[in-house]
Design an enzyme around this catalytic site. Structure first.
Site, short mmCIF file in Angstrom:
data_model
loop_
_atom_site.label_atom_id
_atom_site.label_comp_id
_atom_site.label_asym_id
_atom_site.label_seq_id
_atom_site.Cartn_x
_atom_site.Cartn_y
_atom_site.Cartn_z
N HIS A 12 7.51 -12.15 -14.00
CA HIS A 12 6.85 -12.95 -15.03
C HIS A 12 5.37 -12.60 -15.21
CE1 HIS A 12 6.70 -14.96 -11.16
NE2 HIS A 12 5.52 -15.43 -11.52
N HIS A 101 2.07 15.21 -4.69
CA HIS A 101 2.20 15.33 -3.24
C HIS A 101 3.38 14.55 -2.67
CE1 HIS A 101 -2.37 16.31 -2.80
NE2 HIS A 101 -1.73 17.15 -3.60
N ARG A 135 4.30 22.52 1.31
CA ARG A 135 4.01 21.69 2.50
C ARG A 135 4.34 20.22 2.25
NH1 ARG A 135 -1.11 22.31 0.05
NH2 ARG A 135 -2.34 20.39 0.03
#
EC number: 5.3.1.-
Length: 144
Positions: A12, A101, A135
């Site tokens: 809400h 990332h 990575r």
């Protein structure tokens, strides 16, 4: 099952911002699925987080947006699933890094904490940023 570009929901307290966001995204010709709520009557945010999470897990939409007053509860509720990476983003840098990332698939916004002057910029950055992999993929695999 029909597929969508984005699935969106709010409690809400996020209803008014959600309505503005839907209008903005529809102007970009995106196919939006609105899971509710449809007014400002008090509701429980976990119910709406679950609706968005379920649709993403079913692969009916790749991206979700959840809105509540601060976004914290929505973040906690959405991140209960290992397939979800929900990120609370109140600025453009956080939205960019959440995708680049962390491969975030749900953008969480706090209706009372996000600056309405930049909310569409935050959304645009989240939607257009690509996951960098590398990575970051290695790191994500450690939390699945």
């Amino acid at each position: 099952m029909k597929t969508y570009n984005i699935v969106i929901a709010s409690d809400h307290s996020g209803y008014e911002l959600k309505s503005k966001i839907i209008n903005y995204l529809e102007q970009k010709c995106l196919n939006i699925y609105d899971c509710g709520t449809q007014d400002t009557q008090t509701v429980d945010y976990p119910d709406y987080a679950k609706k968005v999470v379920d649709i993403i897990i079913e692969k009916a939409a790749p991206i979700g947006i959840l809105i509540s007053d601060t976004g914290i509860g929505m973040s906690i509720a959405a991140n209960r699933s290992s397939e979800i990476r929900a990120a609370l983003c109140n600025d453009i840098l956080t939205a960019e890094n959440a995708k680049a990332h962390n491969d975030a698939n749900i953008l969480i916004l706090g209706a009372k904490s996000v600056d309405n002057k930049i909310v569409f910029n935050i959304i645009d950055k989240f939607l257009t940023t690509k996951f960098e992999g590398g990575r970051h993929s290695t790191r994500l695999s450690k939390i699945k």
